[in-house]
Write a protein that holds these residues in place. Structure first.
Motif, PDB file in Angstrom:
ATOM      1  N   PHE A 108       5.929  -6.869  -4.631  1.00  0.00           N
ATOM      2  CA  PHE A 108       4.733  -5.922  -5.052  1.00  0.00           C
ATOM      3  C   PHE A 108       4.775  -4.672  -4.363  1.00  0.00           C
ATOM      4  CE2 PHE A 108       4.199  -8.723  -7.542  1.00  0.00           C
ATOM      5  CZ  PHE A 108       3.257  -8.534  -8.736  1.00  0.00           C
ATOM      6  N   GLY A 109       4.977  -4.430  -2.972  1.00  0.00           N
ATOM      7  CA  GLY A 109       4.510  -3.306  -2.065  1.00  0.00           C
ATOM      8  C   GLY A 109       5.907  -1.914  -2.969  1.00  0.00           C
ATOM      9  N   ARG A 110       6.786  -1.959  -2.305  1.00  0.00           N
ATOM     10  CA  ARG A 110       8.144  -1.289  -2.943  1.00  0.00           C
ATOM     11  C   ARG A 110       7.592  -0.818  -4.922  1.00  0.00           C
ATOM     12  NH1 ARG A 110      10.385  -4.910  -0.959  1.00  0.00           N
ATOM     13  NH2 ARG A 110      10.652  -6.897  -2.211  1.00  0.00           N
ATOM     14  N   ARG A 111       6.847  -2.250  -5.125  1.00  0.00           N
ATOM     15  CA  ARG A 111       6.354  -1.694  -6.678  1.00  0.00           C
ATOM     16  C   ARG A 111       5.503  -0.292  -6.901  1.00  0.00           C
ATOM     17  NH1 ARG A 111      10.516  -2.467  -9.038  1.00  0.00           N
ATOM     18  NH2 ARG A 111      11.321  -5.097  -9.436  1.00  0.00           N
ATOM     19  N   ASP A 112       4.463  -0.109  -5.681  1.00  0.00           N
ATOM     20  CA  ASP A 112       3.955   0.760  -5.450  1.00  0.00           C
ATOM     21  C   ASP A 112       4.424   2.022  -5.144  1.00  0.00           C
ATOM     22  OD1 ASP A 112       1.637   2.478  -5.339  1.00  0.00           O
ATOM     23  OD2 ASP A 112       1.518   2.375  -2.645  1.00  0.00           O
ATOM     24  N   GLN A 113       5.813   2.082  -4.250  1.00  0.00           N
ATOM     25  CA  GLN A 113       6.638   3.799  -4.944  1.00  0.00           C
ATOM     26  C   GLN A 113       6.990   4.044  -5.754  1.00  0.00           C
ATOM     27  OE1 GLN A 113       9.628   2.552  -1.686  1.00  0.00           O
ATOM     28  NE2 GLN A 113       8.140   2.029   0.048  1.00  0.00           N
ATOM     29  N   VAL A 114       7.506   3.164  -6.421  1.00  0.00           N
ATOM     30  CA  VAL A 114       7.402   3.535  -8.291  1.00  0.00           C
ATOM     31  C   VAL A 114       7.139   3.792  -9.014  1.00  0.00           C
ATOM     32  CG1 VAL A 114       9.021   2.611 -10.411  1.00  0.00           C
ATOM     33  CG2 VAL A 114      10.312   1.737  -7.476  1.00  0.00           C
ATOM     34  N   MET A 115       5.478   3.451  -8.897  1.00  0.00           N
ATOM     35  CA  MET A 115       4.426   4.127  -9.697  1.00  0.00           C
ATOM     36  C   MET A 115       4.346   5.206  -9.063  1.00  0.00           C
ATOM     37  SD  MET A 115       2.416   0.456 -10.352  1.00  0.00           S
ATOM     38  CE  MET A 115       2.516   0.314  -8.743  1.00  0.00           C
ATOM     39  N   VAL A 116       4.252   6.248  -7.398  1.00  0.00           N
ATOM     40  CA  VAL A 116       3.996   7.167  -7.389  1.00  0.00           C
ATOM     41  C   VAL A 116       4.897   8.314  -8.203  1.00  0.00           C
ATOM     42  CG1 VAL A 116       4.499   8.557  -5.564  1.00  0.00           C
ATOM     43  CG2 VAL A 116       3.112   6.049  -5.031  1.00  0.00           C
ATOM     44  N   ARG A 117       6.308   7.629  -8.114  1.00  0.00           N
ATOM     45  CA  ARG A 117       7.183   8.484  -9.153  1.00  0.00           C
ATOM     46  C   ARG A 117       6.948   9.017 -10.385  1.00  0.00           C
ATOM     47  NH1 ARG A 117      10.914   5.627  -6.231  1.00  0.00           N
ATOM     48  NH2 ARG A 117      12.360   5.445  -7.812  1.00  0.00           N
ATOM     49  N   TRP A 118       6.499   7.285 -10.806  1.00  0.00           N
ATOM     50  CA  TRP A 118       6.096   7.440 -12.353  1.00  0.00           C
ATOM     51  C   TRP A 118       5.246   8.515 -12.626  1.00  0.00           C
ATOM     52  CZ3 TRP A 118       6.857   1.391 -14.184  1.00  0.00           C
ATOM     53  CH2 TRP A 118       8.375   1.173 -13.242  1.00  0.00           C
ATOM     54  N   GLU A 119       3.797   8.412 -11.766  1.00  0.00           N
ATOM     55  CA  GLU A 119       2.864   8.746 -11.719  1.00  0.00           C
ATOM     56  C   GLU A 119       3.652  10.530 -11.817  1.00  0.00           C
ATOM     57  OE1 GLU A 119      -1.461   9.979  -9.760  1.00  0.00           O
ATOM     58  OE2 GLU A 119      -0.306   8.796  -9.062  1.00  0.00           O
ATOM     59  N   ASP A 144      -2.429   7.901 -15.300  1.00  0.00           N
ATOM     60  CA  ASP A 144      -4.418   7.598 -14.799  1.00  0.00           C
ATOM     61  C   ASP A 144      -4.358   6.173 -14.376  1.00  0.00           C
ATOM     62  OD1 ASP A 144      -6.847   8.986 -14.401  1.00  0.00           O
ATOM     63  OD2 ASP A 144      -7.439   8.461 -16.095  1.00  0.00           O
ATOM     64  N   PHE A 145      -3.396   5.863 -15.408  1.00  0.00           N
ATOM     65  CA  PHE A 145      -3.094   4.069 -15.052  1.00  0.00           C
ATOM     66  C   PHE A 145      -2.653   3.362 -13.887  1.00  0.00           C
ATOM     67  CE2 PHE A 145      -0.705   0.158 -15.869  1.00  0.00           C
ATOM     68  CZ  PHE A 145      -1.841  -0.659 -15.743  1.00  0.00           C
ATOM     69  N   PHE A 146      -1.447   4.305 -13.437  1.00  0.00           N
ATOM     70  CA  PHE A 146      -0.618   4.071 -12.900  1.00  0.00           C
ATOM     71  C   PHE A 146      -1.777   4.728 -11.047  1.00  0.00           C
ATOM     72  CE2 PHE A 146       3.166   4.260 -15.643  1.00  0.00           C
ATOM     73  CZ  PHE A 146       3.163   2.911 -15.403  1.00  0.00           C
ATOM     74  N   ALA A 147      -1.818   5.736 -11.319  1.00  0.00           N
ATOM     75  CA  ALA A 147      -2.992   6.175 -10.372  1.00  0.00           C
ATOM     76  C   ALA A 147      -3.826   4.957 -10.006  1.00  0.00           C
ATOM     77  CB  ALA A 147      -4.024   7.288 -10.259  1.00  0.00           C
ATOM     78  N   PHE A 148      -4.495   4.663 -11.345  1.00  0.00           N
ATOM     79  CA  PHE A 148      -5.443   3.285 -11.048  1.00  0.00           C
ATOM     80  C   PHE A 148      -4.924   2.704  -9.672  1.00  0.00           C
ATOM     81  CE2 PHE A 148      -7.102  -0.557 -12.352  1.00  0.00           C
ATOM     82  CZ  PHE A 148      -9.090  -0.337 -12.088  1.00  0.00           C
ATOM     83  N   VAL A 149      -3.946   1.712 -10.691  1.00  0.00           N
ATOM     84  CA  VAL A 149      -2.720   0.265 -10.050  1.00  0.00           C
ATOM     85  C   VAL A 149      -2.538   0.681  -8.986  1.00  0.00           C
ATOM     86  CG1 VAL A 149      -0.803  -0.363 -10.217  1.00  0.00           C
ATOM     87  CG2 VAL A 149      -1.633  -0.239 -12.370  1.00  0.00           C
ATOM     88  N   GLN A 150      -1.806   1.913  -8.383  1.00  0.00           N
ATOM     89  CA  GLN A 150      -1.778   2.152  -7.174  1.00  0.00           C
ATOM     90  C   GLN A 150      -3.550   2.031  -5.979  1.00  0.00           C
ATOM     91  OE1 GLN A 150       0.762   5.871  -6.537  1.00  0.00           O
ATOM     92  NE2 GLN A 150       0.309   6.118  -8.807  1.00  0.00           N
ATOM     93  N   LYS A 151      -3.953   2.874  -6.640  1.00  0.00           N
ATOM     94  CA  LYS A 151      -5.353   2.473  -5.871  1.00  0.00           C
ATOM     95  C   LYS A 151      -5.974   0.923  -5.324  1.00  0.00           C
ATOM     96  CE  LYS A 151      -7.435   6.705  -6.624  1.00  0.00           C
ATOM     97  NZ  LYS A 151      -8.468   7.342  -8.183  1.00  0.00           N
ATOM     98  N   GLU A 152      -5.159   0.109  -6.045  1.00  0.00           N
ATOM     99  CA  GLU A 152      -5.767  -1.600  -6.493  1.00  0.00           C
ATOM    100  C   GLU A 152      -4.371  -2.239  -5.263  1.00  0.00           C
ATOM    101  OE1 GLU A 152      -8.559  -3.043  -7.847  1.00  0.00           O
ATOM    102  OE2 GLU A 152      -9.334  -1.244  -7.522  1.00  0.00           O
ATOM    103  N   ILE A 153      -3.497  -2.185  -5.987  1.00  0.00           N
ATOM    104  CA  ILE A 153      -2.803  -3.053  -5.494  1.00  0.00           C
ATOM    105  C   ILE A 153      -2.771  -3.144  -3.286  1.00  0.00           C
ATOM    106  CG2 ILE A 153       0.244  -2.672  -4.389  1.00  0.00           C
ATOM    107  CD1 ILE A 153       0.678  -1.571  -7.107  1.00  0.00           C
ATOM    108  N   PRO A 154      -3.144  -2.211  -2.819  1.00  0.00           N
ATOM    109  CA  PRO A 154      -3.541  -2.629  -1.881  1.00  0.00           C
ATOM    110  C   PRO A 154      -4.742  -2.939  -1.275  1.00  0.00           C
ATOM    111  CG  PRO A 154      -2.882   0.473  -1.692  1.00  0.00           C
ATOM    112  CD  PRO A 154      -3.396  -0.844  -2.949  1.00  0.00           C
ATOM    113  N   LEU A 155      -5.839  -3.269  -1.891  1.00  0.00           N
ATOM    114  CA  LEU A 155      -6.777  -4.029  -1.995  1.00  0.00           C
ATOM    115  C   LEU A 155      -6.759  -5.497  -2.299  1.00  0.00           C
ATOM    116  CD1 LEU A 155      -9.589  -1.540  -3.605  1.00  0.00           C
ATOM    117  CD2 LEU A 155      -9.550  -1.938  -1.711  1.00  0.00           C
ATOM    118  N   MET A 156      -6.002  -6.093  -3.709  1.00  0.00           N
ATOM    119  CA  MET A 156      -4.931  -6.842  -4.195  1.00  0.00           C
ATOM    120  C   MET A 156      -4.669  -7.714  -3.343  1.00  0.00           C
ATOM    121  SD  MET A 156      -2.802  -7.640  -7.634  1.00  0.00           S
ATOM    122  CE  MET A 156      -1.668  -7.132  -6.630  1.00  0.00           C
TER     123      MET A 156
END
Length: 176
Positions: A108-119, A144-156
């Motif tokens: 899931f941590g690596r998915r965050d990197q993918v979402m940064v590129r997608w955003e 906006d969705f990917f920005a939100f998810v990126q903020k939530e992943i570390p908290l989760m």
């Protein structure tokens, strides 16, 4: 369990091969349905279901009844996407394929990197198509969705570690 294989055991806890095989094929089917390559799904599920979380290519081929070439292709893919690692079995020239520690956390941590590129691409697309167009608004909302998810992943992930550590403390295990 009437088959000869059902009485053999794969795991040290005495679970029969038939039980392990059913789990492996069922979970592999779910992974394949989600988009993972079929052989990689089967190899990954077999590693996940093994007590030590590591198997040699020979063990994988025998357990899954697949060719060494199929194992090779699957482990190449799984290594490339960082779901497993290759290591030497001590005292031999034989490779073992092992699951990463904290596998799901790392995945899931690596998915965050993918979402940064997608955003970034989505923001660029929204700008290019225009914020006042239906497509531009739809693409901006996706960004906006990917920005939100990126903020939530570390908290989760922090909540997961606290949950896991709490369970380990309750059971008397030592956490990582």
């Amino acid at each position: 369990m009437t088959s000869e294989n059902a009485t053999k055991t794969n795991n040290t806890n005495g679970v029969g091969e038939a039980v392990v095989s059913r789990f492996v094929e069922r979970f592999a089917s779910e992974l394949t349905e989600a988009g993972m390559q079929r052989m990689a799904s089967r190899v990954f599920a077999a590693l996940l279901a093994s007590d030590k979380g590591a198997l040699s290519s020979t063990e994988l081929a025998e357990q899954l009844r697949i060719s060494p070439a199929a194992v090779s292709g699957a482990v190449r893919y799984l290594t490339h996407v960082s779901m497993i690692r290759r290591e030497r079995e001590p005292g031999t020239r034989r490779d073992l394929y092992r699951l990463h520690d904290e596998l799901w956390y790392e995945t899931f941590g690596r998915r965050d990197q993918v979402m940064v590129r997608w955003e970034a691409v989505l923001l660029e697309g929204a700008e290019s198509l225009g914020p006042d167009t239906p497509a531009g608004r739809r693409i901006a909302e996706s960004a906006d969705f990917f920005a939100f998810v990126q903020k939530e992943i570390p908290l989760m992930m922090d909540r997961w570690r606290a949950h896991r550590d709490g369970q380990a403390a309750e059971s008397g295990e030592t956490g990582k």
